[in-house]
Design an enzyme around this catalytic site. Structure first.
Site, PDB file in Angstrom:
ATOM      1  N   ARG A 164      47.244  35.690  40.569  1.00 36.87           N
ATOM      2  CA  ARG A 164      48.354  35.201  39.760  1.00 36.87           C
ATOM      3  C   ARG A 164      49.722  35.626  40.270  1.00 36.87           C
ATOM      4  NH1 ARG A 164      45.069  37.060  34.506  1.00 36.87           N
ATOM      5  NH2 ARG A 164      44.276  38.436  36.148  1.00 36.87           N
TER       6      ARG A 164
ATOM      7  N   GLN B 157      43.999  43.215  34.585  1.00 38.98           N
ATOM      8  CA  GLN B 157      43.614  44.171  35.622  1.00 38.98           C
ATOM      9  C   GLN B 157      44.000  45.591  35.197  1.00 38.98           C
ATOM     10  OE1 GLN B 157      41.808  43.342  38.040  1.00 38.98           O
ATOM     11  NE2 GLN B 157      42.421  41.467  39.077  1.00 38.98           N
TER      12      GLN B 157
ATOM     13  N   THR C   8      38.253  45.607  39.531  1.00 42.17           N
ATOM     14  CA  THR C   8      39.608  46.164  39.339  1.00 42.17           C
ATOM     15  C   THR C   8      40.092  46.035  37.888  1.00 42.17           C
ATOM     16  OG1 THR C   8      40.354  44.062  40.278  1.00 42.17           O
ATOM     17  CG2 THR C   8      40.477  45.966  41.701  1.00 42.17           C
TER      18      THR C   8
ATOM     19  N   LYS D  77      40.342  31.679  48.560  1.00 47.93           N
ATOM     20  CA  LYS D  77      39.205  32.209  47.805  1.00 47.93           C
ATOM     21  C   LYS D  77      38.764  31.230  46.723  1.00 47.93           C
ATOM     22  CE  LYS D  77      39.336  35.740  44.522  1.00 47.93           C
ATOM     23  NZ  LYS D  77      38.335  35.467  43.472  1.00 47.93           N
TER      24      LYS D  77
ATOM     25  N   ASP E  62      33.810  33.851  46.487  1.00 43.81           N
ATOM     26  CA  ASP E  62      33.743  35.081  45.687  1.00 43.81           C
ATOM     27  C   ASP E  62      32.935  34.827  44.416  1.00 43.81           C
ATOM     28  OD1 ASP E  62      34.285  37.640  44.708  1.00 43.81           O
ATOM     29  OD2 ASP E  62      36.195  37.031  43.826  1.00 43.81           O
ATOM     30  N   LEU E  63      31.607  34.736  44.592  1.00 47.33           N
ATOM     31  CA  LEU E  63      30.751  34.479  43.424  1.00 47.33           C
ATOM     32  C   LEU E  63      30.050  35.753  42.961  1.00 47.33           C
ATOM     33  CD1 LEU E  63      29.387  30.923  44.317  1.00 47.33           C
ATOM     34  CD2 LEU E  63      31.323  31.563  42.870  1.00 47.33           C
ATOM     35  N   LYS E  64      30.309  36.850  43.637  1.00 43.86           N
ATOM     36  CA  LYS E  64      29.808  38.175  43.207  1.00 43.86           C
ATOM     37  C   LYS E  64      28.344  38.104  42.768  1.00 43.86           C
ATOM     38  CE  LYS E  64      34.380  39.758  41.658  1.00 43.86           C
ATOM     39  NZ  LYS E  64      35.132  38.463  41.694  1.00 43.86           N
TER      40      LYS E  64
ATOM     41  N   ARG F  27      49.875  43.087  42.710  1.00 48.39           N
ATOM     42  CA  ARG F  27      51.047  42.636  41.962  1.00 48.39           C
ATOM     43  C   ARG F  27      52.272  42.868  42.847  1.00 48.39           C
ATOM     44  NH1 ARG F  27      47.502  40.639  40.001  1.00 48.39           N
ATOM     45  NH2 ARG F  27      46.826  40.474  37.832  1.00 48.39           N
TER      46      ARG F  27
ATOM     47  N   HIS G  57      24.607  38.855  41.939  1.00 51.96           N
ATOM     48  CA  HIS G  57      23.937  40.048  41.383  1.00 51.96           C
ATOM     49  C   HIS G  57      22.617  39.550  40.797  1.00 51.96           C
ATOM     50  CE1 HIS G  57      24.462  43.960  38.804  1.00 51.96           C
ATOM     51  NE2 HIS G  57      23.280  43.880  39.381  1.00 51.96           N
ATOM     52  N   ASP G  58      21.557  39.625  41.607  1.00 52.49           N
ATOM     53  CA  ASP G  58      20.271  39.057  41.174  1.00 52.49           C
ATOM     54  C   ASP G  58      19.185  39.761  41.995  1.00 52.49           C
ATOM     55  OD1 ASP G  58      18.275  37.214  40.187  1.00 52.49           O
ATOM     56  OD2 ASP G  58      19.873  35.742  39.908  1.00 52.49           O
ATOM     57  N   ILE G  59      17.965  39.292  41.907  1.00 48.37           N
ATOM     58  CA  ILE G  59      16.907  39.920  42.701  1.00 48.37           C
ATOM     59  C   ILE G  59      17.153  39.605  44.180  1.00 48.37           C
ATOM     60  CG2 ILE G  59      15.226  39.893  40.812  1.00 48.37           C
ATOM     61  CD1 ILE G  59      13.879  37.492  42.230  1.00 48.37           C
ATOM     62  N   PRO G  60      16.650  40.484  45.079  1.00 56.84           N
ATOM     63  CA  PRO G  60      16.951  40.303  46.512  1.00 56.84           C
ATOM     64  C   PRO G  60      16.659  38.908  47.046  1.00 56.84           C
ATOM     65  CG  PRO G  60      15.978  42.454  46.152  1.00 56.84           C
ATOM     66  CD  PRO G  60      15.894  41.741  44.829  1.00 56.84           C
ATOM     67  N   ASN G  61      15.515  38.337  46.691  1.00 61.58           N
ATOM     68  CA  ASN G  61      15.148  37.028  47.248  1.00 61.58           C
ATOM     69  C   ASN G  61      16.154  35.945  46.847  1.00 61.58           C
ATOM     70  OD1 ASN G  61      13.172  35.353  48.684  1.00 61.58           O
ATOM     71  ND2 ASN G  61      12.870  34.403  46.664  1.00 61.58           N
ATOM     72  N   THR G  62      16.604  36.010  45.600  1.00 64.19           N
ATOM     73  CA  THR G  62      17.562  35.015  45.114  1.00 64.19           C
ATOM     74  C   THR G  62      18.907  35.180  45.803  1.00 64.19           C
ATOM     75  OG1 THR G  62      16.424  34.936  42.994  1.00 64.19           O
ATOM     76  CG2 THR G  62      18.704  34.151  43.015  1.00 64.19           C
TER      77      THR G  62
HETATM   78  O1  C5P Z   1      45.242  37.011  39.332  1.00 61.23           O
HETATM   79  P1  C5P Z   1      44.679  38.290  39.891  1.00 61.23           P
HETATM   80  O2  C5P Z   1      45.487  38.857  41.018  1.00 61.23           O
HETATM   81  O3  C5P Z   1      44.387  39.306  38.831  1.00 61.23           O
HETATM   82  O4  C5P Z   1      43.299  37.814  40.515  1.00 61.23           O
HETATM   83  C1  C5P Z   1      42.466  38.652  41.230  1.00 61.23           C
HETATM   84  C2  C5P Z   1      41.379  37.835  41.851  1.00 61.23           C
HETATM   85  O5  C5P Z   1      40.526  38.724  42.534  1.00 61.23           O
HETATM   86  C3  C5P Z   1      40.509  37.060  40.866  1.00 61.23           C
HETATM   87  O6  C5P Z   1      40.147  35.837  41.473  1.00 61.23           O
HETATM   88  C4  C5P Z   1      39.305  37.940  40.677  1.00 61.23           C
HETATM   89  O7  C5P Z   1      38.122  37.205  40.430  1.00 61.23           O
HETATM   90  C5  C5P Z   1      39.218  38.653  42.016  1.00 61.23           C
HETATM   91  N1  C5P Z   1      38.599  39.985  42.013  1.00 61.23           N
HETATM   92  C6  C5P Z   1      39.055  41.018  41.238  1.00 61.23           C
HETATM   93  N2  C5P Z   1      38.425  42.243  41.256  1.00 61.23           N
HETATM   94  C7  C5P Z   1      37.380  42.428  42.036  1.00 61.23           C
HETATM   95  C8  C5P Z   1      36.934  41.386  42.852  1.00 61.23           C
HETATM   96  C9  C5P Z   1      37.572  40.164  42.820  1.00 61.23           C
HETATM   97  O8  C5P Z   1      40.051  40.873  40.533  1.00 61.23           O
HETATM   98  N3  C5P Z   1      36.805  43.608  42.091  1.00 61.23           N
END
Ligand code: C5P
Length: 236
Positions: free
Chosen positions: A216, A195, A123, A40, A67-69, A186, A71-76
């Site tokens: 982590r 988290q 999360t 990722k 995983d850049l998540k 975890r 969140h912008d206007i549809p066209n972008t």
């Molecule tokens: O280190 P940790 O297990 O907390 O990392 C979780 C990873 O999952 C991070 O890269 C974080 O950006 C991503 N993530 C998240 N919660 C979301 C979506 C992605 O923690 N809803």
């Protein structure tokens, strides 16, 4: 949390390369090799290293979850997802709260083989944090996750991101029509860091996860390879 035990569902492991440089990320990839199914690339690494991060992982033969998540206007967002899939990402994320038109545009932008997952509720948020940011009382995070999962499905998303705590409710409501990706993993009793909604790999798999994200718990472990072996015990 329960200790890691035998899982009941096949799930894929994704290691989050939350590194500050391409060199650090590549060192981790070279150390962990094919012990996970995807790597990722998130905001930290992409901001530091750009598309090179995706290219370097693809050149080593591994699949990339970008995983850049968005969140912008549809066209972008349509264009961003198109660029991500051209780059070789096979999973990308958008925020479900961006709305139906934005999610549909993301799916339109995805090339064949690139799947769009909609993030429901991060999360790191609990009901109190969500209430504060949305300016209304949120009783149960699960209700919001279910609402956003329904929106994501109706808008054509391939799957959603939620915590293990809501995964079984989403699975019950949507069956196998949505892929479930679960971060906040975890390995056992340890710090949840920032988290709020965490679970073990076994709990995530038992709740119906298709993908579990190891951050982590693996990358900051004294022995990341040994930590991955523990994870693999429950992912068949
Ligand atoms: O280190 P940790 O297990 O907390 O990392 C979780 C990873 O999952 C991070 O890269 C974080 O950006 C991503 N993530 C998240 N919660 C979301 C979506 C992605 O923690 N809803």
């Amino acid at each position: 949390m329960a200790a890691v035990t035998a899982g009941i569902r096949a799930a894929r492991a994704i290691v989050a390369l939350d590194a500050s440089s391409l060199a650090r990320a590549v060192a981790l990839v070279d150390s962990l090799g094919d012990s996970c199914d995807f790597y990722k690339v998130g905001s930290e690494l992409f901001t530091a290293a750009g598309p090179e991060a995706v290219i370097a992982i693809r050149q080593r033969g591994y699949d990339v979850f970008l995983d850049l998540k968005f969140h912008d206007i549809p066209n972008t967002v349509r264009g961003a997802v198109r660029s991500a899939s051209t780059l070789g990402a096979s999973l990308v994320t958008v925020h479900a709260s961006g709305g139906a038109d934005m999610i549909s545009a993301a799916v339109e932008g995805a090339a064949t083989g690139c799947r769009v997952l909609a993030v429901t509720v991060l999360t790191s948020l609990d009901a109190r944090g969500l209430s504060r940011s949305w300016g209304r009382e949120v009783g149960a995070v699960e209700d919001e996750v279910l609402r956003l999962a329904a929106l994501a499905r109706a808008s054509g998303a391939h799957g959603i991101v939620c915590s293990a705590l809501e995964a079984s409710a989403v699975r019950a409501a949507h069956g196998d029509t949505l892929e479930l990706l679960v971060p906040g993993i975890r390995l056992d009793v340890e710090s949840a860091d920032d988290q709020a909604r965490v679970a073990t790999p076994a709990e995530a798999v038992a709740a119906g996860a298709d993908y579990v994200v190891l951050g982590r718990a693996v990358t900051a472990a004294a022995d990341p390879r040994a930590a991955m072996r523990r994870v693999k015990e429950v992912l068949r």
